[in-house]
Scaffold this motif. Structure first.
Motif, PDB file in Angstrom:
ATOM      1  N   SER A  79     -12.334  -3.374   6.351  1.00 35.38           N
ATOM      2  CA  SER A  79     -12.597  -2.449   5.427  1.00 35.38           C
ATOM      3  C   SER A  79     -11.238  -1.271   4.916  1.00 35.38           C
ATOM      4  CB  SER A  79     -13.143  -1.055   5.720  1.00 35.38           C
ATOM      5  OG  SER A  79     -14.950  -1.680   5.757  1.00 35.38           O
ATOM      6  N   GLU A  80     -10.189  -1.369   6.099  1.00 34.71           N
ATOM      7  CA  GLU A  80      -9.662  -1.151   5.634  1.00 34.71           C
ATOM      8  C   GLU A  80      -8.095  -1.977   4.579  1.00 34.71           C
ATOM      9  OE1 GLU A  80      -8.979   2.166   9.471  1.00 34.71           O
ATOM     10  OE2 GLU A  80      -6.824   0.577   8.758  1.00 34.71           O
ATOM     11  N   LEU A  81      -8.196  -3.395   5.597  1.00 39.91           N
ATOM     12  CA  LEU A  81      -7.656  -4.446   4.735  1.00 39.91           C
ATOM     13  C   LEU A  81      -8.497  -4.679   3.155  1.00 39.91           C
ATOM     14  CD1 LEU A  81      -5.604  -6.789   4.183  1.00 39.91           C
ATOM     15  CD2 LEU A  81      -7.323  -8.283   5.626  1.00 39.91           C
ATOM     16  N   ALA A  82      -9.539  -4.354   3.327  1.00 42.23           N
ATOM     17  CA  ALA A  82     -10.153  -4.475   1.777  1.00 42.23           C
ATOM     18  C   ALA A  82      -9.668  -3.943   1.246  1.00 42.23           C
ATOM     19  CB  ALA A  82     -11.888  -4.934   2.619  1.00 42.23           C
ATOM     20  N   SER A  83      -9.436  -2.589   1.559  1.00 45.08           N
ATOM     21  CA  SER A  83      -9.939  -1.375   0.601  1.00 45.08           C
ATOM     22  C   SER A  83      -8.585  -1.577   0.074  1.00 45.08           C
ATOM     23  CB  SER A  83      -9.192   0.177   1.258  1.00 45.08           C
ATOM     24  OG  SER A  83      -8.426   0.142   2.501  1.00 45.08           O
ATOM     25  N   VAL A  84      -7.393  -1.981   0.706  1.00 50.24           N
ATOM     26  CA  VAL A  84      -6.220  -2.027  -0.261  1.00 50.24           C
ATOM     27  C   VAL A  84      -5.689  -3.431  -1.217  1.00 50.24           C
ATOM     28  CG1 VAL A  84      -3.904  -3.344  -0.515  1.00 50.24           C
ATOM     29  CG2 VAL A  84      -4.892  -1.464   1.588  1.00 50.24           C
ATOM     30  N   ILE A  85      -6.804  -4.872  -0.839  1.00 46.19           N
ATOM     31  CA  ILE A  85      -7.055  -5.614  -1.881  1.00 46.19           C
ATOM     32  C   ILE A  85      -8.491  -5.285  -3.433  1.00 46.19           C
ATOM     33  CG2 ILE A  85      -8.078  -7.915  -2.463  1.00 46.19           C
ATOM     34  CD1 ILE A  85      -7.903  -8.428   0.896  1.00 46.19           C
ATOM     35  N   GLY A  86      -8.989  -4.302  -2.840  1.00 42.58           N
ATOM     36  CA  GLY A  86      -9.763  -3.811  -3.698  1.00 42.58           C
ATOM     37  C   GLY A  86      -8.692  -3.117  -4.807  1.00 42.58           C
ATOM     38  N   HIS A  87      -8.436  -2.203  -4.462  1.00 44.78           N
ATOM     39  CA  HIS A  87      -6.473  -1.360  -5.245  1.00 44.78           C
ATOM     40  C   HIS A  87      -6.139  -2.499  -5.972  1.00 44.78           C
ATOM     41  CE1 HIS A  87      -4.867   2.177  -5.991  1.00 44.78           C
ATOM     42  NE2 HIS A  87      -3.379   1.995  -5.544  1.00 44.78           N
ATOM     43  N   GLU A  88      -5.506  -3.597  -5.486  1.00 47.21           N
ATOM     44  CA  GLU A  88      -4.585  -4.305  -6.629  1.00 47.21           C
ATOM     45  C   GLU A  88      -5.347  -4.902  -7.194  1.00 47.21           C
ATOM     46  OE1 GLU A  88      -2.136  -4.411  -6.331  1.00 47.21           O
ATOM     47  OE2 GLU A  88      -1.732  -2.895  -4.441  1.00 47.21           O
ATOM     48  N   ILE A  89      -6.536  -5.796  -6.685  1.00 48.37           N
ATOM     49  CA  ILE A  89      -7.569  -6.175  -8.209  1.00 48.37           C
ATOM     50  C   ILE A  89      -8.343  -5.304  -8.913  1.00 48.37           C
ATOM     51  CG2 ILE A  89     -10.437  -6.612  -8.730  1.00 48.37           C
ATOM     52  CD1 ILE A  89     -10.170  -8.164  -5.219  1.00 48.37           C
ATOM     53  N   SER A  90      -7.745  -3.764  -8.633  1.00 51.54           N
ATOM     54  CA  SER A  90      -8.575  -2.653 -10.072  1.00 51.54           C
ATOM     55  C   SER A  90      -7.191  -2.824 -10.719  1.00 51.54           C
ATOM     56  CB  SER A  90      -9.078  -1.522  -9.206  1.00 51.54           C
ATOM     57  OG  SER A  90     -10.045  -1.459  -7.931  1.00 51.54           O
ATOM     58  N   HIS A  91      -5.880  -2.736 -10.321  1.00 55.18           N
ATOM     59  CA  HIS A  91      -4.646  -3.133 -11.296  1.00 55.18           C
ATOM     60  C   HIS A  91      -4.951  -3.932 -12.031  1.00 55.18           C
ATOM     61  CE1 HIS A  91      -2.094   0.238  -9.624  1.00 55.18           C
ATOM     62  NE2 HIS A  91      -2.231   0.642  -8.741  1.00 55.18           N
ATOM     63  N   VAL A  92      -5.358  -4.795 -11.790  1.00 57.27           N
ATOM     64  CA  VAL A  92      -5.882  -5.759 -12.519  1.00 57.27           C
ATOM     65  C   VAL A  92      -6.789  -6.281 -13.748  1.00 57.27           C
ATOM     66  CG1 VAL A  92      -5.804  -8.775 -12.960  1.00 57.27           C
ATOM     67  CG2 VAL A  92      -4.517  -7.687 -10.584  1.00 57.27           C
ATOM     68  N   THR A  93      -7.589  -5.575 -12.924  1.00 57.21           N
ATOM     69  CA  THR A  93      -9.051  -5.745 -13.946  1.00 57.21           C
ATOM     70  C   THR A  93      -8.756  -4.485 -14.842  1.00 57.21           C
ATOM     71  OG1 THR A  93     -10.179  -4.305 -12.564  1.00 57.21           O
ATOM     72  CG2 THR A  93     -10.347  -6.720 -12.028  1.00 57.21           C
ATOM     73  N   GLN A  94      -8.026  -3.389 -14.866  1.00 54.34           N
ATOM     74  CA  GLN A  94      -7.118  -2.504 -15.499  1.00 54.34           C
ATOM     75  C   GLN A  94      -7.075  -2.185 -16.356  1.00 54.34           C
ATOM     76  OE1 GLN A  94     -10.056  -0.861 -15.583  1.00 54.34           O
ATOM     77  NE2 GLN A  94     -11.119  -1.586 -14.394  1.00 54.34           N
ATOM     78  N   ARG A  95      -5.570  -3.505 -16.376  1.00 57.19           N
ATOM     79  CA  ARG A  95      -4.536  -4.362 -16.800  1.00 57.19           C
ATOM     80  C   ARG A  95      -3.304  -3.571 -17.070  1.00 57.19           C
ATOM     81  NH1 ARG A  95      -4.536  -4.562 -21.870  1.00 57.19           N
ATOM     82  NH2 ARG A  95      -3.336  -6.543 -22.100  1.00 57.19           N
ATOM     83  N   HIS A  96      -3.639  -2.226 -15.981  1.00 60.59           N
ATOM     84  CA  HIS A  96      -2.057  -1.499 -15.714  1.00 60.59           C
ATOM     85  C   HIS A  96      -1.073  -1.968 -15.844  1.00 60.59           C
ATOM     86  CE1 HIS A  96      -4.851   0.810 -12.521  1.00 60.59           C
ATOM     87  NE2 HIS A  96      -5.109   1.486 -14.410  1.00 60.59           N
TER      88      HIS A  96
ATOM     89  N   ASP B  91      -6.749   3.479  -7.693  1.00 64.72           N
ATOM     90  CA  ASP B  91      -8.574   4.868  -6.565  1.00 64.72           C
ATOM     91  C   ASP B  91      -9.816   4.346  -6.834  1.00 64.72           C
ATOM     92  OD1 ASP B  91      -6.353   4.449  -4.786  1.00 64.72           O
ATOM     93  OD2 ASP B  91      -5.669   6.840  -5.139  1.00 64.72           O
ATOM     94  N   ARG B  92     -10.226   5.006  -7.917  1.00 66.13           N
ATOM     95  CA  ARG B  92     -11.874   5.430  -8.372  1.00 66.13           C
ATOM     96  C   ARG B  92     -12.196   3.910  -8.051  1.00 66.13           C
ATOM     97  NH1 ARG B  92     -14.011   4.503 -13.113  1.00 66.13           N
ATOM     98  NH2 ARG B  92     -11.600   4.746 -13.932  1.00 66.13           N
ATOM     99  N   VAL B  93     -11.875   3.060  -8.993  1.00 63.94           N
ATOM    100  CA  VAL B  93     -12.797   1.556  -9.014  1.00 63.94           C
ATOM    101  C   VAL B  93     -12.504   0.857  -8.205  1.00 63.94           C
ATOM    102  CG1 VAL B  93     -12.041  -0.407 -10.359  1.00 63.94           C
ATOM    103  CG2 VAL B  93     -12.004   1.546 -11.757  1.00 63.94           C
ATOM    104  N   GLY B  94     -11.303   0.566  -6.902  1.00 62.46           N
ATOM    105  CA  GLY B  94     -11.579   0.286  -5.954  1.00 62.46           C
ATOM    106  C   GLY B  94     -12.032   0.575  -4.924  1.00 62.46           C
ATOM    107  N   ILE B  95     -12.088   1.705  -4.349  1.00 64.80           N
ATOM    108  CA  ILE B  95     -12.640   2.411  -3.646  1.00 64.80           C
ATOM    109  C   ILE B  95     -14.999   2.084  -3.594  1.00 64.80           C
ATOM    110  CG2 ILE B  95     -13.834   4.528  -2.571  1.00 64.80           C
ATOM    111  CD1 ILE B  95     -11.208   6.300  -2.500  1.00 64.80           C
ATOM    112  N   ALA B  96     -14.775   2.615  -5.051  1.00 67.15           N
ATOM    113  CA  ALA B  96     -16.408   2.236  -5.732  1.00 67.15           C
ATOM    114  C   ALA B  96     -16.539   0.788  -5.585  1.00 67.15           C
ATOM    115  CB  ALA B  96     -16.298   2.481  -6.874  1.00 67.15           C
ATOM    116  N   LEU B  97     -16.056  -0.210  -5.268  1.00 72.16           N
ATOM    117  CA  LEU B  97     -16.069  -1.638  -5.596  1.00 72.16           C
ATOM    118  C   LEU B  97     -16.330  -2.147  -3.977  1.00 72.16           C
ATOM    119  CD1 LEU B  97     -15.304  -4.781  -6.696  1.00 72.16           C
ATOM    120  CD2 LEU B  97     -12.870  -4.777  -6.790  1.00 72.16           C
TER     121      LEU B  97
END
Length: 430
Positions: A73-90, A150-156
């Motif tokens: 879950s810790e590893l997945a949290s970092v990956i989810g955070h990075e996925i969110s940077h992409v999907t939110q087009r940051h 953080d918000r999108v990644g934690i929900a994901l």
């Protein structure tokens, strides 16, 4: 950018770890919103703690980040955070803003972004030079971007069946570990974690359904593989894993035994490694971590028939799986069954184009068969994957000289030469 990373960074071209990290990443992607393309997850061999994402769904994870994480879950949290940077087009939004504010060339922005993502301490300097005295001269995502990720990644994380507490736990661990160090890890340069952000993440995670996920065997096996194959010496690793077994300091005994077997293999103690791996595989017949390692052992002990029987069965069960296909092809080459290996790899590359290892093995297959035209053409594909288009064209032109009036091969090589020259010109225009 991906071709530049392949050429400049120590990517972990390990089918088992690539399979694992993509499986984990895609478990998150399938629950993400605004996904417009497939994601590619890759690992860089680097003990520094870092992860980054850029255009087209490319997400890079340093091996050191995987070994630092205590749970999946810790590893997945970092990956989810990075996925969110992409999907939110940051990143895209940041570059759009930069291009409006300053007359930067695309090449300058891309090269600076690439450096900053992979190696922040170097990249920041490059961006500062490129962007002069601009207040926007760092690639650090804005506080708003980080909060949104953080918000999108934690929900994901929660939606994908992981424990949402993995996010604040991991960032909190990093903050404590590096609080008094003069040189923070690369990830903290691009993802600062002040106490307020950790607190906000904990509050956000508490607001979601807590799902303490069961320990993951594959996560434990991936950590053991990284330790045994990419960190420390074989002798040191043998001592580490034997000590863990003696003190029963493990979540999964199988993972520690697996790490010990890999370390014994690296120390050329093949029979001892074989005994452990055969026992592990007998308990979990379709586990690709075990099958991959046992293939290497069987090749070293000249028991190729055992490897081929095992891999043939797995290939029927999991056709075009990269771990199975690449190990099967390698075993076929070792047993001089070149035609079978050629067909297997050609079929695989039709559905999974661009696989570096598959092209590498296929080059060996053509060399063994004295198919010089195809050998040079395949070498050209490898150079193209590294962005070395001039060398790719050179290989193709050399291969063309050996086509021996094979019209189909000639046309294919000509077409690829034109395509690679076009790609090279595009880069030059940038």
């Amino acid at each position: 950018m991906m071709r530049q990373i392949r050429a400049s960074q120590p990517l972990v071209n390990d089918p088992v770890l690539i399979e694992y990290i993509n499986d984990l990443g895609n478990r998150l992607v399938k629950n993400a919103q605004d996904v417009n393309y497939s994601f590619e997850f890759f690992i860089i061999r680097n003990k520094e703690i870092n992860a980054f994402a850029f255009f087209g769904g490319h997400v890079g994870i340093h091996s050191g980040l995987i070994t630092l994480a205590d749970t999946e879950s810790e590893l997945a949290s970092v990956i989810g955070h990075e996925i969110s940077h992409v999907t939110q087009r940051h990143l895209a939004r940041r570059l759009e803003a930069q291009s409006r504010n300053q007359p930067l060339t695309t090449a300058a922005m891309i090269s600076g972004v690439l450096l900053a993502l992979v190696n922040p301490s170097v990249g920041m300097a490059a961006l500062t030079t490129t962007m002069a005295a601009s207040k926007q001269s760092s690639i650090n995502f804005t506080r708003g971007n980080e909060q949104e990720a953080d918000r999108v990644g934690i929900a994901l994380l929660a939606q994908s069946g992981f424990d949402p507490q993995g996010a604040p736990d991991f960032f909190g661990k990093m903050a404590v570990k590096y609080r008094y160090t003069s040189k923070p890890p690369a990830m903290l340069l691009t993802h600062p974690v002040p106490e307020s952000r950790i607190a906000e993440a904990r509050v956000r995670a508490h607001g979601l359904e807590t799902r303490p996920s069961a320990p993951s065997l594959n996560f434990a096996l991936a950590k053991a593989r990284i330790q045994a194959r990419y960190e420390s010496t074989a002798e040191e690793n043998i001592a580490i894993f034997e000590d863990s077994i003696k003190k029963q300091n493990y979540t999964y005994k199988a993972a520690v035994n697996y790490g010990l077997a890999l370390s014994l293999f690296e120390n050329r103690e093949y029979q001892a490694a074989k005994k452990i791996l055969e026992s592990l595989l007998s308990e979990d017949k379709n586990n690709l971590f075990y099958a991959d390692a046992l293939t290497d052992v069987y090749i070293k002990t000249k028991e190729l028939d055992k490897a081929l029987v095992m891999l043939s069965a797995l290939n029927l069960l999991m056709p075009n799986n990269q771990v199975v296909t690449l190990n099967f092809a390698n075993a076929l080459v070792e047993s001089s069954q070149y035609s079978e290996a050629e067909v297997l790899l050609q079929d695989y590359l039709l559905v999974k184009p661009g696989n570096f290892i598959a092209y590498d093995i296929l080059t060996t297959v053509y060399e063994k068969q004295d198919k010089k035209a195809l050998m040079h053409a395949t070498k050209g594909e490898i150079f193209a994957l590294l962005g070395a288009y001039s060398r790719a064209v050179d290989e193709l032109q050399t291969g063309y000289n050996f086509t021996d009036n094979q019209p189909i091969v000639e046309k294919r090589i000509k077409a690829r030469i034109i395509q690679f020259q076009d790609q090279e010109q595009k880069l030059k225009r940038l």
